[in-house]
Write a protein that holds these residues in place. Structure first.
Motif, PDB file in Angstrom:
ATOM      1  N   PRO A  76      26.699  13.318  51.835  1.00  0.00           N
ATOM      2  CA  PRO A  76      26.405  12.676  53.117  1.00  0.00           C
ATOM      3  C   PRO A  76      25.204  11.728  53.072  1.00  0.00           C
ATOM      4  N   LEU A  77      24.320  11.923  52.113  1.00  0.00           N
ATOM      5  CA  LEU A  77      23.134  11.063  52.007  1.00  0.00           C
ATOM      6  C   LEU A  77      23.397   9.809  51.185  1.00  0.00           C
ATOM      7  N   LEU A  78      24.495   9.792  50.436  1.00  0.00           N
ATOM      8  CA  LEU A  78      24.806   8.669  49.555  1.00  0.00           C
ATOM      9  C   LEU A  78      25.737   7.689  50.261  1.00  0.00           C
ATOM     10  N   ASP A  79      25.464   6.412  50.093  1.00  0.00           N
ATOM     11  CA  ASP A  79      26.320   5.399  50.721  1.00  0.00           C
ATOM     12  C   ASP A  79      27.242   4.728  49.710  1.00  0.00           C
ATOM     13  N   GLY A  80      27.356   5.296  48.524  1.00  0.00           N
ATOM     14  CA  GLY A  80      28.250   4.749  47.517  1.00  0.00           C
ATOM     15  C   GLY A  80      27.592   3.746  46.584  1.00  0.00           C
ATOM     16  N   THR A  81      26.322   3.454  46.791  1.00  0.00           N
ATOM     17  CA  THR A  81      25.636   2.508  45.915  1.00  0.00           C
ATOM     18  C   THR A  81      24.754   3.256  44.924  1.00  0.00           C
ATOM     19  N   ASP A  82      24.447   2.584  43.837  1.00  0.00           N
ATOM     20  CA  ASP A  82      23.538   3.167  42.855  1.00  0.00           C
ATOM     21  C   ASP A  82      22.135   3.311  43.431  1.00  0.00           C
ATOM     22  N   LEU A  83      21.801   2.476  44.405  1.00  0.00           N
ATOM     23  CA  LEU A  83      20.485   2.547  45.025  1.00  0.00           C
ATOM     24  C   LEU A  83      20.305   3.878  45.761  1.00  0.00           C
ATOM     25  N   SER A  84      21.338   4.330  46.464  1.00  0.00           N
ATOM     26  CA  SER A  84      21.229   5.604  47.168  1.00  0.00           C
ATOM     27  C   SER A  84      21.198   6.773  46.183  1.00  0.00           C
ATOM     28  N   LEU A  85      21.914   6.654  45.084  1.00  0.00           N
ATOM     29  CA  LEU A  85      21.871   7.689  44.049  1.00  0.00           C
ATOM     30  C   LEU A  85      20.479   7.742  43.417  1.00  0.00           C
ATOM     31  N   LEU A  86      19.897   6.591  43.164  1.00  0.00           N
ATOM     32  CA  LEU A  86      18.544   6.539  42.621  1.00  0.00           C
ATOM     33  C   LEU A  86      17.533   7.116  43.607  1.00  0.00           C
ATOM     34  N   ALA A  87      17.781   6.940  44.898  1.00  0.00           N
ATOM     35  CA  ALA A  87      16.889   7.503  45.917  1.00  0.00           C
ATOM     36  C   ALA A  87      16.850   9.023  45.825  1.00  0.00           C
ATOM     37  N   VAL A  88      17.975   9.637  45.479  1.00  0.00           N
ATOM     38  CA  VAL A  88      18.051  11.095  45.397  1.00  0.00           C
ATOM     39  C   VAL A  88      17.368  11.628  44.138  1.00  0.00           C
ATOM     40  N   ILE A  89      17.546  10.947  43.013  1.00  0.00           N
ATOM     41  CA  ILE A  89      17.051  11.498  41.745  1.00  0.00           C
ATOM     42  C   ILE A  89      15.836  10.757  41.183  1.00  0.00           C
ATOM     43  N   GLY A  90      15.431   9.661  41.794  1.00  0.00           N
ATOM     44  CA  GLY A  90      14.386   8.797  41.240  1.00  0.00           C
ATOM     45  C   GLY A  90      13.021   9.419  41.089  1.00  0.00           C
ATOM     46  N   GLY A  91      12.707  10.443  41.864  1.00  0.00           N
ATOM     47  CA  GLY A  91      11.405  11.082  41.759  1.00  0.00           C
ATOM     48  C   GLY A  91      11.329  12.121  40.660  1.00  0.00           C
ATOM     49  N   ALA A  92      12.469  12.440  40.051  1.00  0.00           N
ATOM     50  CA  ALA A  92      12.517  13.491  39.036  1.00  0.00           C
ATOM     51  C   ALA A  92      12.593  12.938  37.625  1.00  0.00           C
ATOM     52  N   GLY A  93      12.379  11.643  37.473  1.00  0.00           N
ATOM     53  CA  GLY A  93      12.478  11.037  36.158  1.00  0.00           C
ATOM     54  C   GLY A  93      11.315  11.407  35.250  1.00  0.00           C
ATOM     55  N   ILE A  94      11.540  11.231  33.970  1.00  0.00           N
ATOM     56  CA  ILE A  94      10.500  11.473  32.973  1.00  0.00           C
ATOM     57  C   ILE A  94       9.952  10.114  32.561  1.00  0.00           C
ATOM     58  N   GLY A  95       8.657   9.986  32.556  1.00  0.00           N
ATOM     59  CA  GLY A  95       8.055   8.730  32.145  1.00  0.00           C
ATOM     60  C   GLY A  95       7.059   8.232  33.167  1.00  0.00           C
ATOM     61  N   ARG A  96       6.659   6.997  33.030  1.00  0.00           N
ATOM     62  CA  ARG A  96       5.607   6.447  33.881  1.00  0.00           C
ATOM     63  C   ARG A  96       6.123   5.857  35.179  1.00  0.00           C
ATOM     64  N   VAL A  97       7.443   5.659  35.313  1.00  0.00           N
ATOM     65  CA  VAL A  97       8.027   5.041  36.507  1.00  0.00           C
ATOM     66  C   VAL A  97       8.815   6.078  37.305  1.00  0.00           C
ATOM     67  N   THR A  98       8.513   6.163  38.603  1.00  0.00           N
ATOM     68  CA  THR A  98       9.290   7.006  39.520  1.00  0.00           C
ATOM     69  C   THR A  98       9.666   6.162  40.741  1.00  0.00           C
ATOM     70  N   VAL A  99      10.653   6.652  41.458  1.00  0.00           N
ATOM     71  CA  VAL A  99      11.183   5.942  42.604  1.00  0.00           C
ATOM     72  C   VAL A  99      11.316   6.921  43.762  1.00  0.00           C
ATOM     73  N   ALA A 100      10.989   6.484  44.977  1.00  0.00           N
ATOM     74  CA  ALA A 100      11.125   7.331  46.160  1.00  0.00           C
ATOM     75  C   ALA A 100      11.614   6.483  47.327  1.00  0.00           C
ATOM     76  N   PRO A 101      12.405   7.080  48.216  1.00  0.00           N
ATOM     77  CA  PRO A 101      12.866   6.339  49.387  1.00  0.00           C
ATOM     78  C   PRO A 101      11.702   5.907  50.259  1.00  0.00           C
TER      79      PRO A 101
END
Length: 104
Positions: A76-101
């Motif tokens: 229900p939170l995903l709109d079918g784009t990779d951007l929405s998928l990245l919003a869900v998992i982007g804060g859990a990445g390993i490395g120096r770059v993270t992503v948050a909504p």
């Protein structure tokens, strides 16, 4: 939807869709050391990638079984784009770059 991009915990850019393209725009106070990738150095104009998420961010998206589980749990939170998928998992990445909504 806009995502905040952080480098070593510092907000440095916004990632968003513009028409059919994806764009990464660095903030005005981002320094050269705040680059997301060596292929995408800090600059005033946005980095635009046609019809698909920038390869740097695509490499962090889940595939296969993990992608299926995430779609089932967060559908229900995903709109079918990779951007929405990245919003869900982007804060859990390993490395120096993270992503948050935005606002998250």
């Amino acid at each position: 939807m806009r995502l905040h991009v952080y480098v070593k915990g510092k907000p440095v850019a916004q990632l968003y869709r513009h028409q059919d393209n994806y764009a990464l725009r660095y903030s005005t106070d981002a320094s050269p050391e705040d680059c997301v990738s060596l292929a995408m150095p800090v600059r005033e104009e946005p980095w635009v990638w046609p019809r698909d998420l920038h390869p740097f961010f695509r490499q962090n998206l889940p595939e296969g079984f993990l992608l299926q589980v995430i779609r089932e749990e967060f559908g229900p939170l995903l709109d079918g784009t990779d951007l929405s998928l990245l919003a869900v998992i982007g804060g859990a990445g390993i490395g120096r770059v993270t992503v948050a909504p935005e606002g998250g």
